[in-house]
Design a protein around this motif. Structure first.
Motif, mmCIF file in Angstrom:
data_model
loop_
_atom_site.group_PDB
_atom_site.id
_atom_site.type_symbol
_atom_site.label_atom_id
_atom_site.label_comp_id
_atom_site.label_asym_id
_atom_site.label_seq_id
_atom_site.Cartn_x
_atom_site.Cartn_y
_atom_site.Cartn_z
ATOM 1 N N PRO A 1 8.448 -10.638 -18.398
ATOM 2 C CA PRO A 1 8.653 -9.258 -18.858
ATOM 3 C C PRO A 1 7.944 -8.263 -17.953
ATOM 4 N N PHE A 2 8.467 -7.026 -17.911
ATOM 5 C CA PHE A 2 7.747 -5.981 -17.208
ATOM 6 C C PHE A 2 6.375 -5.813 -17.872
ATOM 7 N N PRO A 3 5.356 -5.424 -17.103
ATOM 8 C CA PRO A 3 4.060 -5.129 -17.728
ATOM 9 C C PRO A 3 4.235 -4.112 -18.857
ATOM 10 N N GLU A 4 3.541 -4.322 -19.959
ATOM 11 C CA GLU A 4 3.737 -3.478 -21.146
ATOM 12 C C GLU A 4 3.371 -2.018 -20.897
ATOM 13 N N TYR A 5 2.516 -1.769 -19.917
ATOM 14 C CA TYR A 5 2.092 -0.393 -19.624
ATOM 15 C C TYR A 5 3.035 0.315 -18.647
ATOM 16 N N LEU A 6 4.062 -0.386 -18.168
ATOM 17 C CA LEU A 6 4.954 0.195 -17.168
ATOM 18 C C LEU A 6 5.915 1.178 -17.843
ATOM 19 N N SER A 7 5.697 2.455 -17.622
ATOM 20 C CA SER A 7 6.515 3.491 -18.248
ATOM 21 C C SER A 7 7.458 4.176 -17.262
ATOM 22 N N GLU A 8 7.315 3.863 -15.963
ATOM 23 C CA GLU A 8 8.191 4.408 -14.936
ATOM 24 C C GLU A 8 8.133 3.488 -13.711
ATOM 25 N N THR A 9 8.949 3.787 -12.718
ATOM 26 C CA THR A 9 8.960 3.078 -11.428
ATOM 27 C C THR A 9 9.056 1.555 -11.574
ATOM 28 N N HIS A 10 10.049 1.102 -12.337
ATOM 29 C CA HIS A 10 10.315 -0.329 -12.420
ATOM 30 C C HIS A 10 10.707 -0.886 -11.059
ATOM 31 N N ASP A 11 11.300 -0.045 -10.204
ATOM 32 C CA ASP A 11 11.701 -0.491 -8.876
ATOM 33 C C ASP A 11 10.487 -0.773 -7.993
ATOM 34 N N GLN A 12 9.427 0.025 -8.136
ATOM 35 C CA GLN A 12 8.206 -0.273 -7.397
ATOM 36 C C GLN A 12 7.590 -1.584 -7.873
ATOM 37 N N TRP A 13 7.661 -1.849 -9.170
ATOM 38 C CA TRP A 13 7.178 -3.117 -9.694
ATOM 39 C C TRP A 13 7.898 -4.290 -9.027
ATOM 40 N N ILE A 14 9.207 -4.191 -8.898
ATOM 41 C CA ILE A 14 9.975 -5.246 -8.251
ATOM 42 C C ILE A 14 9.518 -5.408 -6.802
ATOM 43 N N GLY A 15 9.282 -4.282 -6.129
ATOM 44 C CA GLY A 15 8.791 -4.341 -4.750
ATOM 45 C C GLY A 15 7.425 -4.984 -4.646
ATOM 46 N N PHE A 16 6.537 -4.697 -5.574
ATOM 47 C CA PHE A 16 5.208 -5.316 -5.566
ATOM 48 C C PHE A 16 5.304 -6.836 -5.698
ATOM 49 N N PHE B 1 0.828 -1.211 0.000
ATOM 50 C CA PHE B 1 0.000 0.000 0.000
ATOM 51 C C PHE B 1 0.858 1.255 0.000
ATOM 52 N N TRP B 2 1.877 1.310 0.867
ATOM 53 C CA TRP B 2 2.668 2.534 0.977
ATOM 54 C C TRP B 2 3.622 2.715 -0.204
ATOM 55 N N ILE B 3 4.031 1.612 -0.828
ATOM 56 C CA ILE B 3 4.782 1.750 -2.093
ATOM 57 C C ILE B 3 3.880 2.407 -3.127
ATOM 58 N N TRP B 4 2.640 1.931 -3.204
ATOM 59 C CA TRP B 4 1.676 2.482 -4.172
ATOM 60 C C TRP B 4 1.422 3.969 -3.905
ATOM 61 N N VAL B 5 1.272 4.327 -2.630
ATOM 62 C CA VAL B 5 1.053 5.730 -2.278
ATOM 63 C C VAL B 5 2.282 6.570 -2.624
ATOM 64 N N GLY B 6 3.462 5.944 -2.476
ATOM 65 C CA GLY B 6 4.690 6.655 -2.805
ATOM 66 C C GLY B 6 5.518 7.076 -1.611
ATOM 67 N N THR B 7 5.193 6.535 -0.424
ATOM 68 C CA THR B 7 5.920 6.937 0.777
ATOM 69 C C THR B 7 6.798 5.829 1.349
ATOM 70 N N ARG B 8 6.784 4.657 0.738
ATOM 71 C CA ARG B 8 7.703 3.586 1.150
ATOM 72 C C ARG B 8 8.852 3.590 0.149
ATOM 73 N N PRO B 9 10.063 3.975 0.576
ATOM 74 C CA PRO B 9 11.163 4.221 -0.373
ATOM 75 C C PRO B 9 11.779 2.943 -0.941
ATOM 76 N N TYR B 10 11.237 2.480 -2.035
ATOM 77 C CA TYR B 10 11.769 1.329 -2.757
ATOM 78 C C TYR B 10 12.475 1.839 -4.015
ATOM 79 N N TYR B 11 13.768 2.133 -3.890
ATOM 80 C CA TYR B 11 14.536 2.643 -5.020
ATOM 81 C C TYR B 11 15.433 1.546 -5.568
#
Length: 283
Positions: free
Chosen positions: A209-224, A183-193
Motif C-alpha cells: 500500500p501507499f504510505p498512509e501519510y501520502l496525501s499527494e505526489t504518488h508519482d514521486q513515491w513510485i520514483g523513490f 534527491f532531485w525528485i525530493w527537491v522537486g526539480t526532477r520531473p517524475y509525473y
C-alpha cells in the motif's frame, strides 16, 4: 507477418532421412521460424483516476485505446464525480475499459492506489483524464522496460503555460544516477509525473500500500521506490501531450512555505520507506 517459402524437393531429397533434410534439421528449421516471429507484446493495464473529467476524458481514452491490443485493459476509477464522467466513459462501449465507481470520494492519490491494486497486466501505465497520448508511446515505453522496472518520459503541453520549474526535462544519461535522482525528485526539480510513467507489474508489491501519510505526489513515491531498486529508465522523447486548463490537479502556482515544508517532510519519509521496502524485498 512471417512468410514461409516452400520449395520443391527432388526425389533424392525425399529419400533423405527426415531429421537431416538438405543439411537442415527440423529442429534448426523450427528454431529459425520461431526467431523470425516477433515476440508477443506484454499485456498492458492503463490505470486512470477520474473526477469531474467529462469535458476531456473521451478524447483521452480514444488516444489510449488506439495504441492498445484486444487483450489489454483500461481501469478507470471514478472518484464520485458530480458530472457525467462515468456515463461518458461507459458510452465508449469498449470491452477493454473497466469502469469502477467509488462509493465515496477519496482523492486522487487513493484513487490511483485503488486502480493500481486492480491491475492485471504485465505492464502498468498511469494516465490522467485530460491529456492525449502521442503515437508510438506504448511500444517505446514497453521496450524500455526490458531493462528496468520503471520508465519515465518527457511531455509536451498545450492549452496554456506551465511554471518554469515544471519545464525541466529528463535525460537518458541520468537514468542510472539513483541517489541524484532521488534527491532531485525530493527537491522537486526532477520531473517524475505519473502521466509519463509505466512500470512492470512486479513492482506493485513494493508500491502498495501507499504510505498512509501520502496525501499527494504518488508519482514521486513510485520514483523513490524504483530508484531505491536501482531500476529506472529515462527516455528523452515526449510520450504524452499534457492539457493545461484551470482544473489541472498539478500545482501551477507558488504555495505557502508551511505547505511546502510539510510536503518536503512527507516526501522525505517516503524516501526512507522506499529504501526500507527495497531492502526487505531484496532478501
Amino acid at each position: 507477418m512471417t512468410s514461409i517459402v516452400v520449395t520443391e524437393l527432388s526425389s533424392s531429397a525425399l529419400r533423405t532421412p527426415p531429421d537431416s533434410l538438405g543439411g537442415l534439421t527440423f529442429r534448426s528449421f523450427s528454431t529459425r521460424i520461431m526467431a523470425a516471429t516477433p515476440p508477443a507484446r506484454p499485456r498492458i493495464t492503463v490505470c486512470m483516476a477520474a473526477y469531474n473529467g467529462s469535458r476531456y476524458i473521451e478524447e483521452q481514452l480514444r488516444s489510449i485505446l488506439d495504441q492498445l491490443e484486444d487483450g489489454d485493459e483500461v481501469i478507470v476509477v471514478d472518484d464520485c464525480s458530480t458530472d457525467d464522467t462515468a456515463s461518458r466513459v461507459a458510452s465508449l462501449d469498449d470491452a477493454r475499459i473497466r469502469l469502477v465507481r467509488a462509493a465515496a470520494n477519496a482523492g486522487y492519490v487513493k484513487t490511483f492506489e485503488r486502480a493500481i491494486s486492480l491491475a492485471t497486466g504485465e505492464v502498468v501505465f498511469l494516465s490522467d483524464q485530460d491529456d492525449i497520448w502521442l503515437p508510438g508511446r506504448v511500444d517505446v515505453m514497453v521496450e524500455a522496460l526490458d531493462d528496468a522496472e520503471l520508465v519515465v518520459t518527457n511531455f509536451s503541453y498545450f492549452g496554456g503555460e506551465i511554471p518554469t520549474l515544471q519545464q525541466a526535462r529528463l535525460s537518458k544519461r541520468s537514468s542510472r544516477h539513483w541517489l541524484r535522482n532521488t534527491f532531485w525528485i525530493w527537491v522537486g526539480t526532477r520531473p517524475y509525473y505519473g502521466c509519463c510513467m509505466a512500470f512492470r507489474h512486479s513492482l506493485i508489491p513494493r508500491l502498495l500500500p501507499f504510505p498512509e501519510y501520502l496525501s499527494e505526489t504518488h508519482d514521486q513515491w513510485i520514483g523513490f521506490v524504483a530508484n531505491a531498486d536501482k531500476s529506472v529508465a529515462h527516455l528523452d522523447f515526449d510520450s504524452v501531450a499534457r492539457r493545461i486548463h484551470a482544473d489541472n490537479a498539478t500545482v501551477k502556482s507558488a504555495r505557502p512555505m508551511s505547505t511546502v515544508l510539510k510536503a518536503r517532510w512527507m516526501t522525505a519519509r517516503s524516501v526512507l520507506e522506499a529504501r526500507k521496502r527495497s531492502r526487505r524485498f531484496a532478501r
